[in-house]
Write a protein that holds these residues in place. Sequence first.
Motif, PDB file in Angstrom:
ATOM      1  N   CYS A 242      -3.904 -12.081   4.405  1.00  0.00           N
ATOM      2  CA  CYS A 242      -4.230 -10.982   3.474  1.00  0.00           C
ATOM      3  C   CYS A 242      -2.981 -10.207   3.082  1.00  0.00           C
ATOM      4  O   CYS A 242      -2.839  -9.763   1.934  1.00  0.00           O
ATOM      5  CB  CYS A 242      -5.244 -10.045   4.113  1.00  0.00           C
ATOM      6  SG  CYS A 242      -6.906 -10.722   4.222  1.00  0.00           S
ATOM      7  N   MET A 243      -2.057 -10.055   4.031  1.00  0.00           N
ATOM      8  CA  MET A 243      -0.795  -9.363   3.718  1.00  0.00           C
ATOM      9  C   MET A 243       0.004 -10.136   2.669  1.00  0.00           C
ATOM     10  O   MET A 243       0.576  -9.546   1.748  1.00  0.00           O
ATOM     11  CB  MET A 243       0.044  -9.211   4.993  1.00  0.00           C
ATOM     12  CG  MET A 243      -0.446  -8.156   5.958  1.00  0.00           C
ATOM     13  SD  MET A 243       0.396  -8.275   7.557  1.00  0.00           S
ATOM     14  CE  MET A 243       2.106  -8.186   7.066  1.00  0.00           C
ATOM     15  N   VAL A 244       0.027 -11.466   2.820  1.00  0.00           N
ATOM     16  CA  VAL A 244       0.755 -12.306   1.856  1.00  0.00           C
ATOM     17  C   VAL A 244       0.131 -12.174   0.469  1.00  0.00           C
ATOM     18  O   VAL A 244       0.831 -12.012  -0.539  1.00  0.00           O
ATOM     19  CB  VAL A 244       0.754 -13.781   2.317  1.00  0.00           C
ATOM     20  CG1 VAL A 244       1.333 -14.685   1.231  1.00  0.00           C
ATOM     21  CG2 VAL A 244       1.556 -13.927   3.611  1.00  0.00           C
ATOM     22  N   LEU A 245      -1.204 -12.227   0.405  1.00  0.00           N
ATOM     23  CA  LEU A 245      -1.895 -12.073  -0.875  1.00  0.00           C
ATOM     24  C   LEU A 245      -1.608 -10.702  -1.491  1.00  0.00           C
ATOM     25  O   LEU A 245      -1.372 -10.585  -2.699  1.00  0.00           O
ATOM     26  CB  LEU A 245      -3.411 -12.248  -0.680  1.00  0.00           C
ATOM     27  CG  LEU A 245      -3.912 -13.673  -0.457  1.00  0.00           C
ATOM     28  CD1 LEU A 245      -5.404 -13.655  -0.142  1.00  0.00           C
ATOM     29  CD2 LEU A 245      -3.642 -14.540  -1.688  1.00  0.00           C
ATOM     30  N   LEU A 246      -1.609  -9.677  -0.662  1.00  0.00           N
ATOM     31  CA  LEU A 246      -1.361  -8.312  -1.145  1.00  0.00           C
ATOM     32  C   LEU A 246       0.055  -8.183  -1.705  1.00  0.00           C
ATOM     33  O   LEU A 246       0.290  -7.461  -2.678  1.00  0.00           O
ATOM     34  CB  LEU A 246      -1.569  -7.318   0.006  1.00  0.00           C
ATOM     35  CG  LEU A 246      -1.523  -5.829  -0.332  1.00  0.00           C
ATOM     36  CD1 LEU A 246      -2.622  -5.467  -1.321  1.00  0.00           C
ATOM     37  CD2 LEU A 246      -1.654  -4.986   0.932  1.00  0.00           C
ATOM     38  N   ALA A 247       0.995  -8.894  -1.079  1.00  0.00           N
ATOM     39  CA  ALA A 247       2.392  -8.819  -1.536  1.00  0.00           C
ATOM     40  C   ALA A 247       2.622  -9.619  -2.822  1.00  0.00           C
ATOM     41  O   ALA A 247       3.417  -9.209  -3.675  1.00  0.00           O
ATOM     42  CB  ALA A 247       3.313  -9.333  -0.431  1.00  0.00           C
TER      43      ALA A 247
ATOM     44  N   TYR B 100      -6.241  -6.267  -4.108  1.00  0.00           N
ATOM     45  CA  TYR B 100      -5.977  -5.046  -3.336  1.00  0.00           C
ATOM     46  C   TYR B 100      -7.229  -4.614  -2.570  1.00  0.00           C
ATOM     47  O   TYR B 100      -7.171  -4.314  -1.367  1.00  0.00           O
ATOM     48  CB  TYR B 100      -5.532  -3.933  -4.284  1.00  0.00           C
ATOM     49  CG  TYR B 100      -5.249  -2.603  -3.605  1.00  0.00           C
ATOM     50  CD1 TYR B 100      -4.008  -2.356  -3.023  1.00  0.00           C
ATOM     51  CD2 TYR B 100      -6.220  -1.598  -3.557  1.00  0.00           C
ATOM     52  CE1 TYR B 100      -3.742  -1.139  -2.412  1.00  0.00           C
ATOM     53  CE2 TYR B 100      -5.966  -0.387  -2.949  1.00  0.00           C
ATOM     54  CZ  TYR B 100      -4.726  -0.157  -2.374  1.00  0.00           C
ATOM     55  OH  TYR B 100      -4.475   1.047  -1.762  1.00  0.00           O
ATOM     56  N   ALA B 101      -8.369  -4.611  -3.261  1.00  0.00           N
ATOM     57  CA  ALA B 101      -9.630  -4.192  -2.642  1.00  0.00           C
ATOM     58  C   ALA B 101     -10.007  -5.124  -1.489  1.00  0.00           C
ATOM     59  O   ALA B 101     -10.387  -4.657  -0.394  1.00  0.00           O
ATOM     60  CB  ALA B 101     -10.745  -4.163  -3.685  1.00  0.00           C
ATOM     61  N   VAL B 102      -9.884  -6.439  -1.698  1.00  0.00           N
ATOM     62  CA  VAL B 102     -10.246  -7.412  -0.658  1.00  0.00           C
ATOM     63  C   VAL B 102      -9.312  -7.278   0.548  1.00  0.00           C
ATOM     64  O   VAL B 102      -9.757  -7.267   1.699  1.00  0.00           O
ATOM     65  CB  VAL B 102     -10.201  -8.850  -1.221  1.00  0.00           C
ATOM     66  CG1 VAL B 102     -10.334  -9.878  -0.098  1.00  0.00           C
ATOM     67  CG2 VAL B 102     -11.311  -9.046  -2.241  1.00  0.00           C
ATOM     68  N   ALA B 103      -8.010  -7.168   0.295  1.00  0.00           N
ATOM     69  CA  ALA B 103      -7.030  -7.081   1.381  1.00  0.00           C
ATOM     70  C   ALA B 103      -7.221  -5.810   2.205  1.00  0.00           C
ATOM     71  O   ALA B 103      -7.221  -5.842   3.442  1.00  0.00           O
ATOM     72  CB  ALA B 103      -5.608  -7.137   0.811  1.00  0.00           C
TER      73      ALA B 103
END
Length: 290
Positions: free
Chosen positions: A232-237, A245-248
């Motif tokens: 999730c951190m990778v996706l957010l970055a 953003y909401a999912v992470a």
Amino acid sequence: QIGLGSFYYFLPYALLSAAASFWIYRISWRKIRNLGFLLMVLGLVAATLATSFLWMCLGMVLVAAGAALLFPVCMTASALMENPSRIFAIRLTAEQMVPAVMLVSVTLLLGGVIQFKTLFLLMLAVVAGAALMSLGLPIVSHANESESAGHAAKVKYRPLIALVLNFAGYAALWAFFERVGAARHFDSGFIALWLSVALLTAGVGPLLAMALEVRFSGNWAGMLATLILVACMVLLAELESPGVYAVAVTIIPMAYGVSLVFLLSAVAASDVQGKTAALMPFGLAIGAAV
């Protein structure tokens, strides 16, 4: 001023909780309980009546001293119970849900404008309720120091160090969730909504850990939760859409809640005397400071 307020709180908290392993079996837990709640109540009353920033900070010093006495007893008592993973999960859920409810209450009562006096009075009510619910606290643990002294097991500090590093990483993430959203020009109401959701999912995580414990070993469940968190951190970055953003922000606190339960259990299992468990509040404070 927010930074200074945090400093005045965490300095006495760190100093007192750092010494917890020395006094946890030498003083009656009921005496510690009485002194801890007395200091918290006096500090919150002082902060409520404060007419200056300095007096408010002095009140928070007393609150911190009381919390630093109570939290090691809570951690040690939890660690010495028959199923510490389940106890830690229940305790972490309460820790997340109570402030979440307070935050929602303040928002509804004051339309989003936080007045310190009202906030301190709400905290005082929670502390008073906790004091009443802790009346059944034993004088001292059944696994007292003289009994556990016969065990030759060596205390392992690696799980405690892992807890510090783990919490430091999560605290850093949490501190910048709002900044990440603001930097991407998301609406402030949108950010506030998902941060509120994150508070709630952080409380769901420990309950999920209880369910996972039945099917998987704690190490595997904790590792899986950590891998999901990192993904999730990778996706957010990498992705800047509001949906990501909401999912992470929803999943990261929940996954961390799962991993934290098993980390706390690992610390508890590393020491039959429970003295390392008494140092967990100090470890969490150091992680937060870092």
